[in-house]
Motif scaffolding. Structure first.
Motif, PDB file in Angstrom:
ATOM      1  N   LYS A 362       0.862  -0.963  -0.046  1.00  0.00           N
ATOM      2  CA  LYS A 362       0.068   0.341  -0.057  1.00  0.00           C
ATOM      3  C   LYS A 362       0.797   1.179   0.019  1.00  0.00           C
ATOM      4  CE  LYS A 362      -0.768   0.331   4.899  1.00  0.00           C
ATOM      5  NZ  LYS A 362      -0.064  -0.792   5.560  1.00  0.00           N
TER       6      LYS A 362
ATOM      7  N   THR B  26      -4.417  -0.234 -13.108  1.00  0.00           N
ATOM      8  CA  THR B  26      -5.841  -0.642 -12.962  1.00  0.00           C
ATOM      9  C   THR B  26      -6.348  -1.716 -14.008  1.00  0.00           C
ATOM     10  OG1 THR B  26      -6.463   1.755 -12.401  1.00  0.00           O
ATOM     11  CG2 THR B  26      -8.278   0.310 -12.869  1.00  0.00           C
ATOM     12  N   GLU B  29      -4.611  -4.842 -13.199  1.00  0.00           N
ATOM     13  CA  GLU B  29      -5.332  -5.617 -12.090  1.00  0.00           C
ATOM     14  C   GLU B  29      -6.709  -6.042 -12.312  1.00  0.00           C
ATOM     15  OE1 GLU B  29      -6.877  -2.691  -9.124  1.00  0.00           O
ATOM     16  OE2 GLU B  29      -6.125  -3.960  -7.519  1.00  0.00           O
ATOM     17  N   SER B  51       1.917   3.314  -7.472  1.00  0.00           N
ATOM     18  CA  SER B  51       0.409   2.710  -7.434  1.00  0.00           C
ATOM     19  C   SER B  51       0.354   1.315  -8.201  1.00  0.00           C
ATOM     20  CB  SER B  51      -0.412   3.683  -8.533  1.00  0.00           C
ATOM     21  OG  SER B  51      -0.445   5.121  -8.175  1.00  0.00           O
ATOM     22  N   LYS B  55      -0.753  -2.150  -5.740  1.00  0.00           N
ATOM     23  CA  LYS B  55      -1.966  -3.053  -6.014  1.00  0.00           C
ATOM     24  C   LYS B  55      -1.112  -4.388  -6.345  1.00  0.00           C
ATOM     25  CE  LYS B  55      -4.756   0.146  -8.931  1.00  0.00           C
ATOM     26  NZ  LYS B  55      -3.893   1.489  -9.007  1.00  0.00           N
TER      27      LYS B  55
END
Lengths: 363, 195
Positions: A362, B26, B29, B51, B55
């Motif tokens: 995270k 994104t 993922e 980021s 993930k």
């Protein structure tokens, strides 16, 4: 954070990759944080060539080599994780090495057996057993410590959840070996070296060791970094270490080399550079790095620094490609790095965040 | 989102996928969740790299223009260039190289000849649309093209368009966007292989 170390004694024989055996050995270890009940919050931290177990906090007034990264609320947060940092065998900071005594009470000197990175990993495995650690949340290290971390992921895939390999490569190249050989030669040619048995003569080859370190030190910096720090600035007359010195960079190297030679052991220097030169995990796998990586089950993070000319990003990418080819989860991040090879020591740019995000998943 | 659903349809289960210009990860993922793919993102921006790591999507820091050939011989099934081709310095080279790293390639192309672009240009202004959202001074786009331009380039490079979808501004196919794509498709989505 005040830290204390502990000496772990192992009575068992440690068979070495050289075919020789260490009949019992000792590891000097520092630990930070607490191992939780589930024993699933352990991190193994591997030091570089001339580093030690003292990675964080203050010990006898000296800050650990990765203190920026290890401590409460730091990148490797000691409130959450239990971090193990051991001095490697062959070194001279408390673990078994050339300055230790063998079973008969005789100092090993130059007769300390030939060691490999794989042997270090085997020794650390026995330490993990002693600490009742079955899996490492993360195995991490820079330079030779990065190579050691990689060897862990290869040799004990079930024990390593994540591995971060920083400023390292899958082997050292010919130029590295060449530079290491010059450093060794400089030590051997010190008239106080006595084939490594200098303690028996009541002498220490500090001059050779100092010169070797001065050369080594240059390889840890980048040309740009040296230019920025020293340029062609002349050394102040009053603070000159020596009359022959003209430039600041000379004084700096003399100072650093001297400081190092006072605390390091010449036989260890020779032995550890040999460990580095010999590192080649693919040797067991037909010299095929893809095959070598097949066994790895850890998630991998490779970090390189553009200013590092010992292990430039191309060497990091070589490991990355082998990992992708072997279908491993592997990330690669590159930073400019203001300090050349030594950039792995400094918490700058997004480098620390990259490690913590990789570790904790995270932001 | 229909675009992602569409890309998912073209990506086989367990495929080894490289997303060139993966952004925050994104797309990879969701492909990973739905198709159990083996994902690899390529991204230059370090914030976006973080980021991806957050993930748990493997990410490689690289400049697509310079590094596509670095990924040769690594057995990717699918390479994705989602709305990044117009940001490349050499889109033609990238396209011809991309099939040397993967069996198939999915490319999305924002259409600069969409009627909204044409209208805004006719009013003397650089277009800002759903698929070209940034104003001229803040865009990474340096090689914008039209649906027609892109398909002509594919022919010139000998690339075979296996599948294509023309999406309107609502990210779905409409009667007009499929009938007159160069005027009514805001985004062209292509599955490309080599001939």
């Amino acid at each position: 954070m005040q830290t204390s170390n502990k000496l772990y004694k192992f009575k068992e024989e440690l068979p070495l990759t050289s075919g020789q055996t260490l009949d019992g050995f000792e590891l000097m270890v520092e630990c930070y944080g607490n191992l939780n009940q589930e024993k699933n919050n352990a991190i193994l931290l591997n030091h570089a060539f001339s580093g030690s177990h003292h990675a964080a906090g203050k010990h006898n007034g000296t800050l650990g080599w990765w203190d920026d990264f290890v401590g409460p609320n730091k990148i490797l947060d000691t409130n959450k994780f239990f971090i193990v940092s051991a001095n490697n065998i062959g070194s001279c900071f408390g673990s078994s090495g050339p300055i230790s005594l063998d079973k008969n009470g005789k100092r090993y000197n130059a007769d300390f057996p030939e060691i490999s990175v794989k042997d270090w990993v085997q020794a650390q495995k026995l330490l993990a057993d002693k600490l009742k650690i079955q899996t490492w949340k993360l195995v991490v290290g820079g330079s030779l410590g990065g190579m050691q971390s990689l060897q862990w992921a290869i040799d004990f895939p079930d024990m390593v959840e994540k591995v971060a390999i920083i400023a390292a490569a899958a082997t050292v190249d010919s130029q590295n070996i060449a530079l290491n050989e010059v450093e060794r030669e400089v030590i051997r040619k010190d008239s106080y070296f006595y084939n490594g048995n200098y303690y028996e003569h009541g002498k220490v080859p500090t001059k050779g060791l100092k010169a070797a370190r001065m050369l080594g030190h240059i390889t840890y910096l980048s040309a740009q970094n040296m230019e920025q720090r020293f340029g062609r600035k002349l050394q102040d007359q009053q603070t000159k270490l020596d009359d022959t010195i003209n430039f600041e960079v000379e004084n700096y190297l003399q100072y650093q080399g001297g400081k190092f030679a006072d605390v390091f052991d010449a036989n260890s220097y020779i032995l550890l550079t040999k460990v580095m030169d010999g590192f080649d995990p693919s040797a067991e796998y037909d010299n095929n790095l893809v095959k070598t990586f097949k066994n790895i089950s850890a998630e991998m993070l490779i970090i390189s620094f553009a200013s590092d000319w010992m292990f430039p990003p191309a060497r990091g990418k070589e490991m990355l490609k082998a990992a992708i080819k072997a279908n491993k989860k592997c990330s690669f991040v590159e930073f400019e790095g203001a300090y050349g090879h030594d950039s792995f020591l400094y918490a700058e740019d997004n480098y620390p965040d990259t490690i913590s995000t990789f570790l904790e998943g995270k932001l | 989102m229909i675009l992602e659903a569409l890309i998912q349809n073209w990506v086989p289960q367990y495929a080894k996928v490289i997303d060139l210009g993966c952004g925050d990860g994104t797309l990879l993922e969701s492909l990973h969740q739905l198709k159990s793919i083996n994902p690899y993102g390529v991204e230059i921006d370090q914030k976006k790299i973080l980021s991806c790591l957050s993930k748990n999507i493997p990410v490689i820091q690289a400049d697509i223009d310079e590094s596509i050939r670095d990924f040769e011989g690594l057995d990717f099934d699918i390479a994705i260039l989602a709305s990044s081709i117009q940001c490349l310095r050499h889109p033609d080279k990238a396209l011809s190289n991309i099939l040397s790293i993967a069996k198939k390639c999915i490319v999305t192309v924002p259409n600069f000849a969409h009627w909204q672009c044409r209208l805004q240009l006719s009013q003397g202004k650089m277009p800002v649309t759903k698929d070209l959202p940034a104003p001229w001074y803040a865009t990474d786009n340096i090689h914008l093209c039209t649906i027609k331009d892109f398909e002509m380039l594919c022919i010139k490079l000998g690339l075979q368009i296996d599948q294509k979808k023309y999406l309107g501004t609502a990210s779905s196919e409409t009667f007009l966007s499929t009938r007159f794509p160069n005027l009514f498709a805001s985004l062209g989505v292509y599955l490309i292989g080599s001939k």
